[in-house]
Design an enzyme around this catalytic site. Structure first.
Site, PDB file in Angstrom:
ATOM      1  N   ASN A   9       0.926  -1.196  -0.043  1.00  0.00           N
ATOM      2  CA  ASN A   9       0.017  -0.043   0.051  1.00  0.00           C
ATOM      3  C   ASN A   9       0.892   1.009   0.020  1.00  0.00           C
ATOM      4  OD1 ASN A   9      -1.786   2.101   0.569  1.00  0.00           O
ATOM      5  ND2 ASN A   9      -2.523   1.267   2.607  1.00  0.00           N
ATOM      6  N   LYS A  11      -0.010   4.051  -0.410  1.00  0.00           N
ATOM      7  CA  LYS A  11      -0.464   5.409   0.434  1.00  0.00           C
ATOM      8  C   LYS A  11      -0.147   6.833  -0.586  1.00  0.00           C
ATOM      9  CE  LYS A  11       0.125   3.049   4.605  1.00  0.00           C
ATOM     10  NZ  LYS A  11       0.047   3.224   5.895  1.00  0.00           N
ATOM     11  N   HIS A  94      -9.199   1.247   5.116  1.00  0.00           N
ATOM     12  CA  HIS A  94      -7.894   1.394   5.702  1.00  0.00           C
ATOM     13  C   HIS A  94      -8.047   2.236   6.923  1.00  0.00           C
ATOM     14  CE1 HIS A  94      -3.879   2.606   6.581  1.00  0.00           C
ATOM     15  NE2 HIS A  94      -3.054   1.294   6.024  1.00  0.00           N
ATOM     16  N   GLU A  96      -6.439   4.666   7.959  1.00  0.00           N
ATOM     17  CA  GLU A  96      -6.314   6.003   7.677  1.00  0.00           C
ATOM     18  C   GLU A  96      -7.592   6.542   6.991  1.00  0.00           C
ATOM     19  OE1 GLU A  96      -2.618   5.273   5.745  1.00  0.00           O
ATOM     20  OE2 GLU A  96      -1.668   4.925   7.280  1.00  0.00           O
ATOM     21  N   GLU A 166      -4.992  -5.025  10.501  1.00  0.00           N
ATOM     22  CA  GLU A 166      -3.946  -3.818  10.738  1.00  0.00           C
ATOM     23  C   GLU A 166      -4.277  -3.235  12.005  1.00  0.00           C
ATOM     24  OE1 GLU A 166      -2.061  -2.750   6.604  1.00  0.00           O
ATOM     25  OE2 GLU A 166      -3.685  -1.595   6.920  1.00  0.00           O
ATOM     26  N   GLY A 172       3.016   2.127  10.786  1.00  0.00           N
ATOM     27  CA  GLY A 172       3.610   3.480  10.580  1.00  0.00           C
ATOM     28  C   GLY A 172       4.682   3.588  11.792  1.00  0.00           C
ATOM     29  N   SER A 212       3.864  -2.208  10.175  1.00  0.00           N
ATOM     30  CA  SER A 212       5.251  -2.333  10.326  1.00  0.00           C
ATOM     31  C   SER A 212       6.037  -3.518  10.103  1.00  0.00           C
ATOM     32  CB  SER A 212       5.539  -1.778  11.784  1.00  0.00           C
ATOM     33  OG  SER A 212       5.181  -0.346  11.993  1.00  0.00           O
ATOM     34  N   GLY A 233       3.243  -1.175   4.152  1.00  0.00           N
ATOM     35  CA  GLY A 233       3.100   0.344   3.736  1.00  0.00           C
ATOM     36  C   GLY A 233       4.474   0.739   3.351  1.00  0.00           C
ATOM     37  N   GLY A 234       5.247   1.255   4.437  1.00  0.00           N
ATOM     38  CA  GLY A 234       6.605   1.973   4.282  1.00  0.00           C
ATOM     39  C   GLY A 234       7.501   1.125   3.653  1.00  0.00           C
TER      40      GLY A 234
HETATM   41  P1  13P Z   1       3.437   0.386   7.760  1.00  0.00           P
HETATM   42  O1  13P Z   1       3.952  -0.871   7.020  1.00  0.00           O
HETATM   43  O2  13P Z   1       4.011   1.657   7.046  1.00  0.00           O
HETATM   44  O3  13P Z   1       3.205   0.275   9.181  1.00  0.00           O
HETATM   45  O4  13P Z   1       1.942   0.456   7.120  1.00  0.00           O
HETATM   46  C1  13P Z   1       0.887  -0.762   7.084  1.00  0.00           C
HETATM   47  C2  13P Z   1      -0.088  -0.265   6.328  1.00  0.00           C
HETATM   48  O5  13P Z   1      -0.699   0.870   6.772  1.00  0.00           O
HETATM   49  C3  13P Z   1      -0.609  -0.826   5.288  1.00  0.00           C
HETATM   50  O6  13P Z   1      -1.833  -0.734   4.724  1.00  0.00           O
END
Ligand code: 13P
Length: 249
Positions: A9, A11, A94, A96, A166, A172, A212, A233-234
């Site tokens: 993802n 983002k 998600h 967010e 999640e 994050g 993470s 994510g990251g």
């Molecule tokens: P991180 O891997 O950056 O923690 O993000 C997870 C995420 O929100 C994937 O949708």
């Protein structure tokens, strides 16, 4: 269709040039894998991503969509628009979207229903906040998120749903649920689905962990029996990290 999946993802990251560069690096470095590999760039770069990945096994997904067919919804994207560019997978719910854009279980139920009615695959995200975990409410919160958004669906809808647990406190933050915490929750999710639907539906649904995930913790998390992969994510923004996570599965 309980398949192993590693999805990135992205983002609100990567402009057009960066998208093309990352995808060409990823395609070149993609390890041999039995897992499905998915990337979800911003809407703006979905077409470019599809073009870059034409001869690759990597699939492209969208990060969101609207529930309506079309109409006066300024700034929104419909299922048909995604399907028209051959994007048939969408992330919905998600954390967010829930916390920063006020998306409720009700809204997510509508989006999910539209996507499934259109024949799309939904990667449905959910997970508890830190206070819920601290107060021991995490199972109840997860159960209600699933029930409110998904449990009105027919049995057949589950062929096209992928779940992504999640925990918000792990997104994050660099803090990850321990493999044991992930396994405990994934087993609970499967039990909840078995009770609402059937054991076979619960056994067939892929449940990804997100929060993470990194090359250094992926092997341990993915080794758990009820963890079918990750929503990253990251670490999905760097080809070496993402491919290391794909190798881990
Ligand atoms: P991180 O891997 O950056 O923690 O993000 C997870 C995420 O929100 C994937 O949708």
């Amino acid at each position: 269709m309980r398949t192993k999946i590693v999805a990135g993802n992205w983002k609100m990251n990567k402009n057009l040039d960066e998208t093309e560069a990352l995808l060409s690096e990823l395609s070149a470095k993609l390890p041999d894998t039995h897992a499905e590999v998915i990337v979800a760039p911003t809407f703006l770069n979905l077409v470019a991503a599809q073009t870059s990945l034409q001869s690759s096994a990597i699939k492209v997904a969208a990060q969101n969509m609207h529930f309506a067919e079309s109409g006066a919804y300024t700034g929104e994207i419909s299922a048909d628009m995604l399907l028209n560019i051959e994007v048939d997978t969408v992330i919905i719910g998600h954390s967010e979207r829930r916390s920063l854009f006020g998306e409720t279980d009700d809204l997510l139920a509508k989006k999910t229903k539209t996507a499934l009615d259109k024949g799309m695959t939904v990667i449905f995200c959910f997970g508890e906040e830190l206070e819920d975990r601290k107060s021991g409410n995490h199972f109840a919160v997860v159960e209600s998120q699933l029930k409110n958004a998904l449990f009105d669906l027919d049995n057949s809808a589950w062929n096209n749903i992928v779940l992504a647990y999640e925990p918000v406190w792990a997104i994050g933050t660099g803090e990850t649920a321990s493999p044991e915490q992930a396994q405990e929750m994934h087993a609970f999710i499967r039990k909840t689905i078995a009770e609402a639907y059937s054991t076979s539906i619960a056994e067939e649904v892929s449940i990804l962990y997100g929060g993470s995930v990194k090359p250094s913790n992926a092997v341990e998390i993915f080794s758990k029996p009820d963890v079918d992969g990750g929503l990253i994510g990251g670490a999905s923004l760097k080809a070496d990290d993402f491919t290391a996570i794909i190798k881990a599965i």
